[in-house]
Design a protein around this motif. Structure first.
Motif, PDB file in Angstrom:
ATOM      1  N   ILE A   1       0.831  -1.209   0.000  1.00  0.00           N
ATOM      2  CA  ILE A   1       0.000   0.000   0.000  1.00  0.00           C
ATOM      3  C   ILE A   1       0.861   1.253   0.000  1.00  0.00           C
ATOM      4  N   LYS A   2       1.915   1.270   0.801  1.00  0.00           N
ATOM      5  CA  LYS A   2       2.785   2.439   0.833  1.00  0.00           C
ATOM      6  C   LYS A   2       3.479   2.655  -0.508  1.00  0.00           C
TER       7      LYS A   2
ATOM      8  N   VAL B   1       0.673   4.099  -2.830  1.00  0.00           N
ATOM      9  CA  VAL B   1       0.334   5.474  -2.461  1.00  0.00           C
ATOM     10  C   VAL B   1       1.485   6.421  -2.785  1.00  0.00           C
TER      11      VAL B   1
ATOM     12  N   LYS C   1       1.328   7.308  -6.320  1.00  0.00           N
ATOM     13  CA  LYS C   1       0.020   7.813  -6.777  1.00  0.00           C
ATOM     14  C   LYS C   1      -0.759   6.780  -7.588  1.00  0.00           C
TER      15      LYS C   1
ATOM     16  N   PHE D   1      -3.450   5.131  -7.153  1.00  0.00           N
ATOM     17  CA  PHE D   1      -4.658   4.978  -6.358  1.00  0.00           C
ATOM     18  C   PHE D   1      -5.695   4.067  -7.020  1.00  0.00           C
TER      19      PHE D   1
ATOM     20  N   LEU E   1      -4.642   0.549  -6.320  1.00  0.00           N
ATOM     21  CA  LEU E   1      -4.920   0.239  -4.915  1.00  0.00           C
ATOM     22  C   LEU E   1      -6.400  -0.057  -4.719  1.00  0.00           C
TER      23      LEU E   1
ATOM     24  N   ILE F   1      -4.354   7.071   5.299  1.00  0.00           N
ATOM     25  CA  ILE F   1      -3.993   7.652   4.003  1.00  0.00           C
ATOM     26  C   ILE F   1      -5.137   8.424   3.374  1.00  0.00           C
ATOM     27  N   GLN F   2      -6.233   8.615   4.116  1.00  0.00           N
ATOM     28  CA  GLN F   2      -7.391   9.282   3.512  1.00  0.00           C
ATOM     29  C   GLN F   2      -7.084  10.722   3.127  1.00  0.00           C
TER      30      GLN F   2
ATOM     31  N   GLU G   1      -4.485  11.633   1.522  1.00  0.00           N
ATOM     32  CA  GLU G   1      -3.928  11.544   0.177  1.00  0.00           C
ATOM     33  C   GLU G   1      -4.913  10.924  -0.808  1.00  0.00           C
ATOM     34  N   TYR G   2      -5.785  10.062  -0.291  1.00  0.00           N
ATOM     35  CA  TYR G   2      -6.758   9.385  -1.161  1.00  0.00           C
ATOM     36  C   TYR G   2      -8.069   9.283  -0.395  1.00  0.00           C
TER      37      TYR G   2
ATOM     38  N   ALA H   1     -10.280   6.191   0.520  1.00  0.00           N
ATOM     39  CA  ALA H   1      -9.741   5.202   1.466  1.00  0.00           C
ATOM     40  C   ALA H   1     -10.576   5.151   2.738  1.00  0.00           C
TER      41      ALA H   1
END
Length: 219
Positions: free
Chosen positions: A69-70, A73, A76, A78, A81, A103-104, A106-107, A110
């Motif tokens: 996931i890291k 993310v 980018k 997404f 993911l 991470i919400q 950034e996305y 999530a």
């Protein structure tokens, strides 16, 4: 033939590499700043490793999911993911849901993905309440409580405190009336029990809606 048999009996048993070894000595190398590896290769390796473990019924360590996931993310990726989560390439867990919540920023999707994951687990009711309340989604939290039959056991103080903190008077009014109606249903009186420690929120309610108190006095 006899020499071959003697050789076979003296063969050293093959070593066993467990997941911890695999992560420590192989996968964690990808995280080193001194090692430059294309992120697409890293994702491909991690996905194949996850697929192999799942195929053999071996639970996947959380750190492997975290690394995947890291990596996504950080680059980018997404949509990719989202696809992995939507098609359950990654197994549901509370740890994974918490990682998604982190991470919400950034996305934003999530957040809902994490909430859906917690609901699927069916053992994370407390975590769902915590997530909804922290996001001030109090009406959704009340509906969720009702859907699982826990509307009579949730903390009135916790909800009233969160509602007051939003500075949204309409939301506070709605939450307050929900618990007042619950009091009527459970005890046939609208007042909160002393042990619920809601006195300050009762005062706040009547300071905001003095006409409610006046109408009750007329009755």
């Amino acid at each position: 033939m006899s020499s071959l048999k003697r050789l076979d009996t003296r063969r050293t048993p093959p070593g066993v590499i467990d997941e911890a070894d695999m992560y420590t000595y192989v996968l964690s190398i990808f995280e080193s700043s001194s090692v430059k590896v294309d992120y697409k290769f890293i994702v491909a390796v991690l996905i194949e490793y996850i697929r192999s473990l799942s195929q053999h019924g071996i639970p996947v360590l959380y750190v492997v999911y975290e690394q995947l996931i890291k990596t996504l993310v950080g680059n980018k990726c997404f949509y990719q993911l989202h696809q992995f989560l939507q098609y359950h390439v990654l197994n549901d867990s509370k740890q994974l849901a918490c990682l998604l919540l982190s991470i919400q920023g950034e996305y934003s999707p999530a957040y809902q993905l994490a909430l859906d994951m917690l609901k699927r687990l069916q053992t994370a009711d407390a975590e769902i309440f915590e997530v909804l309340i922290s996001k001030a989604q109090l009406l959704q939290a009340l509906r969720f409580a009702r859907s699982i039959g826990k509307e009579d056991s949730i903390s009135a103080r916790q909800f009233l405190e969160a509602a007051a903190g939003t500075q949204d008077n309409m939301l506070f009014y709605t939450v307050f009336k929900f618990f007042e109606d619950r009091n009527m249903r459970l005890r046939r009186r609208p007042e909160f029990a002393t042990g619920e420690h809601c006195q300050q929120y009762v005062k706040l309610f009547y300071s905001l809606y003095s006409e409610v108190r006046n109408s009750q006095r007329l009755l």
